[in-house]
Structure formats: structure tokens, C-alpha cells
Motif scaffolding. Structure first.
Motif, PDB file in Angstrom:
ATOM      1  N   ALA A 165       0.114   2.219   5.491  1.00  0.00           N
ATOM      2  CA  ALA A 165       0.429   3.643   5.334  1.00  0.00           C
ATOM      3  C   ALA A 165      -0.819   4.439   4.997  1.00  0.00           C
ATOM      4  CB  ALA A 165       1.489   3.834   4.252  1.00  0.00           C
ATOM      5  N   GLU A 166      -1.704   3.882   4.191  1.00  0.00           N
ATOM      6  CA  GLU A 166      -2.954   4.584   3.891  1.00  0.00           C
ATOM      7  C   GLU A 166      -3.768   4.796   5.164  1.00  0.00           C
ATOM      8  OE1 GLU A 166      -7.361   3.936   1.992  1.00  0.00           O
ATOM      9  OE2 GLU A 166      -5.775   2.600   1.287  1.00  0.00           O
ATOM     10  N   LEU A 167      -3.841   3.787   6.016  1.00  0.00           N
ATOM     11  CA  LEU A 167      -4.612   3.920   7.253  1.00  0.00           C
ATOM     12  C   LEU A 167      -4.013   4.992   8.161  1.00  0.00           C
ATOM     13  CD1 LEU A 167      -5.388   0.172   8.089  1.00  0.00           C
ATOM     14  CD2 LEU A 167      -6.781   1.819   6.823  1.00  0.00           C
ATOM     15  N   ILE A 202      -0.743  16.934   5.093  1.00  0.00           N
ATOM     16  CA  ILE A 202      -1.317  15.588   4.981  1.00  0.00           C
ATOM     17  C   ILE A 202      -1.668  15.284   3.530  1.00  0.00           C
ATOM     18  CG2 ILE A 202      -3.296  14.156   5.612  1.00  0.00           C
ATOM     19  CD1 ILE A 202      -3.277  15.721   8.333  1.00  0.00           C
ATOM     20  N   ARG A 203      -2.254  16.252   2.845  1.00  0.00           N
ATOM     21  CA  ARG A 203      -2.592  16.042   1.438  1.00  0.00           C
ATOM     22  C   ARG A 203      -1.347  15.840   0.587  1.00  0.00           C
ATOM     23  NH1 ARG A 203      -7.566  20.498   0.701  1.00  0.00           N
ATOM     24  NH2 ARG A 203      -9.120  19.252   1.849  1.00  0.00           N
ATOM     25  N   LYS A 204      -0.296  16.594   0.898  1.00  0.00           N
ATOM     26  CA  LYS A 204       0.966  16.413   0.170  1.00  0.00           C
ATOM     27  C   LYS A 204       1.525  15.021   0.412  1.00  0.00           C
ATOM     28  CE  LYS A 204       3.031  18.708  -2.024  1.00  0.00           C
ATOM     29  NZ  LYS A 204       3.123  18.746  -3.509  1.00  0.00           N
ATOM     30  N   GLU A 205       1.407  14.546   1.643  1.00  0.00           N
ATOM     31  CA  GLU A 205       1.927  13.220   1.954  1.00  0.00           C
ATOM     32  C   GLU A 205       1.152  12.126   1.226  1.00  0.00           C
ATOM     33  OE1 GLU A 205       5.001  11.257   3.170  1.00  0.00           O
ATOM     34  OE2 GLU A 205       4.723  13.388   3.590  1.00  0.00           O
ATOM     35  N   ARG A 206      -0.160  12.300   1.105  1.00  0.00           N
ATOM     36  CA  ARG A 206      -0.939  11.337   0.333  1.00  0.00           C
ATOM     37  C   ARG A 206      -0.523  11.377  -1.136  1.00  0.00           C
ATOM     38  NH1 ARG A 206      -5.588   9.052   2.881  1.00  0.00           N
ATOM     39  NH2 ARG A 206      -6.288   8.344   0.835  1.00  0.00           N
ATOM     40  N   PHE A 262       0.491   7.048  -7.889  1.00  0.00           N
ATOM     41  CA  PHE A 262       0.265   6.051  -8.942  1.00  0.00           C
ATOM     42  C   PHE A 262      -0.462   4.798  -8.437  1.00  0.00           C
ATOM     43  CE2 PHE A 262       4.600   7.965  -9.638  1.00  0.00           C
ATOM     44  CZ  PHE A 262       4.151   9.003 -10.432  1.00  0.00           C
ATOM     45  N   GLU A 263      -1.006   4.854  -7.226  1.00  0.00           N
ATOM     46  CA  GLU A 263      -1.727   3.704  -6.667  1.00  0.00           C
ATOM     47  C   GLU A 263      -3.242   3.920  -6.724  1.00  0.00           C
ATOM     48  OE1 GLU A 263      -0.078   2.032  -3.003  1.00  0.00           O
ATOM     49  OE2 GLU A 263       1.808   3.068  -3.423  1.00  0.00           O
ATOM     50  N   ASN A 264      -3.686   4.815  -7.609  1.00  0.00           N
ATOM     51  CA  ASN A 264      -5.117   5.042  -7.872  1.00  0.00           C
ATOM     52  C   ASN A 264      -5.849   5.736  -6.724  1.00  0.00           C
ATOM     53  OD1 ASN A 264      -5.275   3.666 -10.564  1.00  0.00           O
ATOM     54  ND2 ASN A 264      -4.646   1.909  -9.338  1.00  0.00           N
ATOM     55  N   HIS A 265      -5.142   6.547  -5.967  1.00  0.00           N
ATOM     56  CA  HIS A 265      -5.772   7.353  -4.922  1.00  0.00           C
ATOM     57  C   HIS A 265      -5.985   8.799  -5.361  1.00  0.00           C
ATOM     58  CE1 HIS A 265      -5.756   4.634  -1.418  1.00  0.00           C
ATOM     59  NE2 HIS A 265      -4.684   4.102  -1.982  1.00  0.00           N
ATOM     60  N   ARG A 266      -5.073   9.339  -6.137  1.00  0.00           N
ATOM     61  CA  ARG A 266      -5.094  10.764  -6.462  1.00  0.00           C
ATOM     62  C   ARG A 266      -6.410  11.186  -7.114  1.00  0.00           C
ATOM     63  NH1 ARG A 266      -2.671  15.568  -4.934  1.00  0.00           N
ATOM     64  NH2 ARG A 266      -2.451  16.983  -6.698  1.00  0.00           N
TER      65      ARG A 266
END
Length: 612
Positions: free
Chosen positions: A473-475, A523-527, A533-537
Motif C-alpha cells: 500500500a505504501e508503494l 493523496i496526502r490524506k490517504e497516507r 501510527f506506522e511511523n510515516h506521519r
């Protein structure tokens, strides 16, 4: 060969388990690098394999929060200030400096970088290993993994501290000269990509069980070409982003010789490179059987809920690209679960109201756009997600809201205490402030993501599973973002963005309905939601260089429900937005963290980040 592979993986798992129990030092960090010890290690097959396994132990565990991965605790996602560590407190109160900054670089990443170099320099000396039937193949693969890990650890330093110092290719003695200035951002990225390309040469795309197209579970966590391509996607996405691409705010950040460390000219072509890298990673993953994990159910809403909830224990084989074989999920669950869990969890990892408000309605509209959203009143009927009497502000939200956030009136996320049927965050409730000195959420919400339905503190029930450090999903989101910046009319933007949205249970965006700027926000909202909580924000908001903007602001006051009030589920006093967490205002020096002063003292060529 299979026997050898399983042995290596067992060693890797053992090393990773040791990391979980030894919070201050990894096993190989304590071994001296003197010549006699190195000679002994690399003439003995068993010791060489153990040394190799130790190279993996600093790979981050996504769920080891907040005492390992601290990033969610210092964003607008959540608050952990009832029980946090010195560095987190310093970051949130604005007191971060070269003394209070994280020691990850000094304690973990640079030691592992050195150990990777030692391994590369010495592995070919092990005749015992090379003389086995598959020895040459395994040695080549292990060398590629060590080269990859070394590049990865450098990348982690760069994410956290900005431009990095790159050690000489050949490992030297501790007494040799290590007075090495920072490489520029562009030099570092070029070097990282070249190292990853070298690493890929002797790595398989994936390892399958003999005679099947099923990934070999004994290989979980080992590096393959899918992982290499995925990391390249992440690096190139960052390199294209405003923090790293023509960042004029760092025009004065220079080495002692006057070298400017951040390129001052924006290069739009970087987005094309990032898009191409993401697509290459996706294509490789999908031809090796990867895909978005999805659960089938007659009810589309429930299917989306289960797909989002169960991904972390049932979906990692399908969606996971780079996994850590062992994970501190029990610690995660014990800190995030409400106290109504059997055995009493700690219940202190609170979600901010601002983050709660970011979840959309089931219609796909925001709470500001959807007229059905109500902030007053309480529900007349319950369902599988919450009980009757729950605030209407939680009614009709998108499926991922119910999978990722625990709120007042929601169903208990794991095994419930006897007689308890719901979560109560109001003051006198079963998980409220009045019931414990520190084990309560300051915001009136806790994180629900990755709590298994059978989780229990007492009796201890925990379903072990790997942690996905990179998943498909990240990709997809990497690709959509880079393509929107480089080729905003490309149909793949919606193809891959909508795949995530629809798996999450919200409608697809119709072609031609959004401008490039609107698509960027989508796209930013979807991220924000999918990767919550997966250390991306922490890193996303910074690389976009918008940490001082509304909707992304990283600092100041965050709100929640009034946890000091309430004696019933439907108490209006509790359901009142109130300041819950106060942090220092945002300062642009926070885009990167300073290096420890001890690093500066050792390497006189290092220049500290501006503002520290």
C-alpha cells in the motif's frame, strides 16, 4: 541449500529476539573489533553466521512504540505523555538539543554500519562456509544483504539528522582518522542508490518454497530484490520532496569548506525518477504474488473493516514487502488497549481529536463536507462497532476509523474483562482517568490499530506476527504521489489511489474531478489514514515541508474529549472538545534532529544543523 537457509534464518530470528529483550545494547555491539577476534569470527562458520545475523538487529520494529520507534508520539497523530521517554518529552516541549536528541545513530546505526563493513571485508576468508555445497551462493547473498543493510542504516540517519557522513568503504581500525564531513544530500542519495544497485546483483526477487509459488516462510526478514526496489522508491520519493529538493531555507547550511549541503535548485525531474522507481517496485512485487490484502464479506462495509483490521496478522504474507520476523506487538497492544481488556492494559497511547477528525465519513466526504455528520446527540442503536448511547460524532464514519481508533462507547478491541461490553473513557468509566494514576488517555481515545481480537493481558494471549516495515500500500501511494507531481493527468494516479480507498471502504474518485492540487491533498490524506501510527506521519509532514500549515501543524495545542468529566456513557460533559495536550510551537529547526554532542566531539568536521 535449504538446510543452510533455515539455519541462517534461525540465527536472524534469534538475533532479533535478543534485540527485543536487550533494550540498551545489541549482542554484537559488545564484541570488540580487534584483529584476533575478527580472525576468529571469520574462520568459524557458526560465528560468521551469528555475526551476519547480528547485522539485522537494528532494523526498526514499527510497533516498538514509544520506546524504540518514537515518531508517532511527536506528531499530530497521538499523545503518549503519561508515560514517555526523555527524547520524546524534549521534542514535544521544544527542549531538543545536542544533549537530549535521540541516540539511535550513535548507539545503533553507526555501529551496525561498521559491522556491515567488517563483514564485507572478511566473509570471503571463511573457507569452511565457502566449501559447503551452496557456500559460494550463500556468501554472495549474505554480502549483498550486508551491503543493503549498511545503505539502509545510512538512510535512516539521513531521515533523522539530514546530510550524513559516509565512512570509507574499507573498514579501518578505531584509532584511524574518522574526521569526515557531511556529504551533500545529492551525493548521499547517489551513493545510496549505487549501493542498493550493487546489493541487488546477487539477490533473488523472492524465495519460494520448493516447487511452489508460495514464499518460503523461513526467509521472512531476509533481503531480496523486492525490498531493494521498495527502499529505492522511498529514498527517491523523499529526494523529490520539498525538504530535500531546492530547499532554500538551508542555503546557509554548509560544511567547514563552504560546501552547501542542500541543493538550492528545484529539480522537477526527480518526481519522474521517483514515479519510475515506485512502479518498478510495484511490478516486481506483484509478479511475485504480492497484492493488497482483502477480506471477502457480503457486507462491503464489513469487508473493508476486516481488510483494514486483519491486515497486520493475516495479511502480511500477501501485502508485506519488508518484514521484521519478530515484533513487540505484545508491548504495543498492552500500551494501546483500554483497561477493559482482560488483565488490565495500560491504555495511555491517545489519539488526538485533530487526527480523529481527519477520518472521513463512509461517503468518502470529510466531516465538514458531509451533512450527515452530527457532533451533538447520542445513538439510539448499537452495532458491531459501538453500543447504543455512543456519541453521534462516531456514527457513519469510514471503516478504517473503527479499525484504527478506540473511542468512548466502542466495542472492546480484545478479550474483555468479565461483565464488560464496551470501552468507557469518561472520567469514572472502566478506562477513564479516575481509575488509574497514569494508565489513561489524555484525549479520550486510544489507538486500536494492530490489536488482535484475542489479545489479553491476563491470561497472557498474544498472536505473534512479523511487523511490516514496507508494504505494498505504501508503494501504491508513493507512485500516485510522484506521478501526480510529474504527470498529473496520468490515469495510474487514480488507479492506484482508488485501490487503497476502495480497500478502505470509501468510494473511488472519478476521473477529471480533481485538480492537481486537490489530488495532492487527497493523496496526502490517504497516507495520513492508511499509514496511521506506522511511523510515516512524522517524516511525511516534514518532507512535504508543511509542518507549520493548518491541517499538518506539528506543535501547539491538541484537543480531545474532556476526560476529567463524565459519569455515564452519554455524558455531555465528557463529549466536549477541550485542550488535552500542549506542546511547544513549531520551529523550523525541528525539520531534522541534531546530532549528539558526543558525535560532534569525535568528528570535528561535522557541522551541526542550523538552530541547534
Amino acid at each position: 541449500m535449504n538446510k543452510s537457509i533455515k539455519l541462517y534464518t534461525g540465527i536472524f530470528l534469534t538475533a532479533a529476539i535478543m534485540t527485543q529483550s536487550a533494550c540498551k545494547k545489541n549482542f554484537f555491539d559488545t564484541q570488540p573489533d580487534n584483529e584476533l577476534n575478527i580472525e576468529s569470527i571469520f574462520t568459524n562458520r557458526n560465528q560468521t553466521e551469528q555475526y551476519w545475523g547480528g547485522l539485522f538487529t537494528a532494523v526498526p520494529d514499527v510497533w516498538n512504540q514509544p520506546f524504540g520507534e518514537l515518531w508517532s508520539a511527536v506528531t499530530d497523530e497521538c499523545d503518549m505523555s503519561n508515560q514517555t521517554a526523555t527524547t520524546i518529552d524534549a521534542m514535544n516541549n521544544g527542549a531538543i538539543n545536542s544533549t537530549t536528541t535521540t541516540n539511535l545513530t550513535t548507539a545503533q546505526y553507526y555501529p551496525k554500519i561498521r559491522q556491515c563493513g567488517i563483514f564485507l571485508d572478511n566473509i570471503d576468508k571463511n573457507k569452511e562456509l565457502l566449501n559447503t555445497a551452496s557456500g559460494a551462493y550463500e556468501v554472495a547473498r549474505m554480502k549483498s544483504e550486508a551491503r543493503f543493510l549498511r545503505a539502509f542504516y545510512y538512510w535512516r540517519i539521513m531521515q533523522i539528522h539530514g546530510p550524513i557522513s559516509i565512512l570509507p568503504e574499507d573498514t579501518k581500525l578505531p584509532t584511524d582518522n574518522y574526521q569526515i564531513p557531511r556529504a551533500t544530500v545529492d551525493q548521499a542519495v547517489d551513493w545510496l542508490l549505487s549501493e542498493l544497485d550493487k546489493a541487488a546483483t546477487d539477490l533473488p526477487e523472492e524465495i519460494f518454497q520448493s516447487g511452489t509459488t508460495t514464499a518460503d516462510p523461513t526467509q521472512t526478514g531476509r533481503i531480496n530484490r523486492m525490498i531493494v526496489e521498495a527502499l529505492k522508491s522511498r529514498i527517491l520519493l523523499y529526494h523529490a520532496s520539498p525538504l530535500y529538493n531546492g530547499n532554500k531555507d538551508y542555503a546557509g547550511f554548509k560544511n567547514l569548506d563552504g560546501t552547501v549541503l542542500f541543493n538550492q535548485t528545484y529539480e522537477a525531474s526527480r518526481w519522474t525518477k521517483a514515479a519510475n522507481a515506485a512502479k518498478s517496485a510495484i511490478d516486481m512485487a506483484e509478479r511475485n504474488g504480492k497484492g493488497l490484502y482483502q477480506v471477502s464479506d457480503a457486507d462491503p462495509f464489513r469487508a473493508a473493516f476486516l481488510s483494514s483490521r486483519n491486515l497486520y496478522w493475516d495479511g502480511w504474507r500477501k501485502e508485506g514487502i519488508w518484514m521484521r520476523p519478530t515484533s513487540g506487538t505484545r508491548s504495543w497492544e498492552s500500551r494501546t488497549a483500554p483497561r477493559s481488556i482482560a488483565g488490565t492494559a495500560f491504555s495511555y497511547m491517545g489519539v488526538t481529536q485533530e487526527f480523529v477528525d481527519g477520518f472521513r465519513m463512509a461517503s468518502g466526504l470529510s466531516i465538514e463536507q458531509d451533512p450527515s455528520y452530527k457532533e451533538s446527540g447520542f445513538t439510539n442503536a448499537g452495532n458491531e462497532y459501538y453500543v447504543a448511547g455512543t456519541s453521534k460524532m462516531y456514527e457513519g464514519r469510514e471503516p478504517r476509523f473503527y479499525a484504527f481508533v478506540t473511542f468512548n462507547g466502542s466495542m472492546i478491541p480484545g478479550a474483555a474483562k468479565a461483565g464488560m461490553t464496551r470501552v468507557e473513557f469518561y472520567n469514572t468509566g472502566n478506562s477513564g482517568k479516575a481509575g488509574a494514576p497514569r494508565d489513561w488517555s489524555k484525549t479520550g481515545y486510544t489507538i486500536r490499530k494492530n490489536i488482535h481480537p484475542t489479545f489479553s493481558m491476563t491470561p497472557a494471549v498474544n498472536v505473534a506476527r512479523p511487523a511490516m516495515f514496507i508494504r505494498l500500500a505504501e508503494l501504491y501511494l508513493n507512485y500516485a504521489e510522484a506521478l501526480n507531481e510529474s504527470d498529473p493527468n496520468h490515469p495510474d494516479i487514480l488507479k492506484y489511489l482508488n485501490a487503497i480507498r476502495q480497500r478502505g471502504g470509501i468510494p473511488a474518485i472519478a476521473p477529471g474531478t480533481l485538480s492537481q492540487e486537490q489530488m495532492r491533498e487527497a493523496i496526502r490524506k490517504e497516507r495520513q489514514i492508511e499509514l496511521a501510527f506506522e511511523n510515516h506521519r512524522y517524516f511525511d509532514v516534514r518532507r512535504w515541508k508543511i509542518a507549520d500549515k493548518p491541517g499538518y501543524y506539528q506543535g501547539g495545542t491538541y484537543t480531545g474529549m474532556d476526560v476529567s468529566k463524565g459519569s455515564t456513557l452519554s455524558d455531555v460533559g465528557f463529549h466536549t472538545r477541550t485542550p488535552a495536550v500542549r506542546r511547544a510551537p513549531w520551529n523550523n529547526r525541528f525539520y531534522f534532529l541534531p546530532l549528539l554532542q558526543s558525535e560532534m566531539d569525535r568528528n570535528k568536521q561535522l557541522v551541526q544543523l542550523p538552530g541547534y
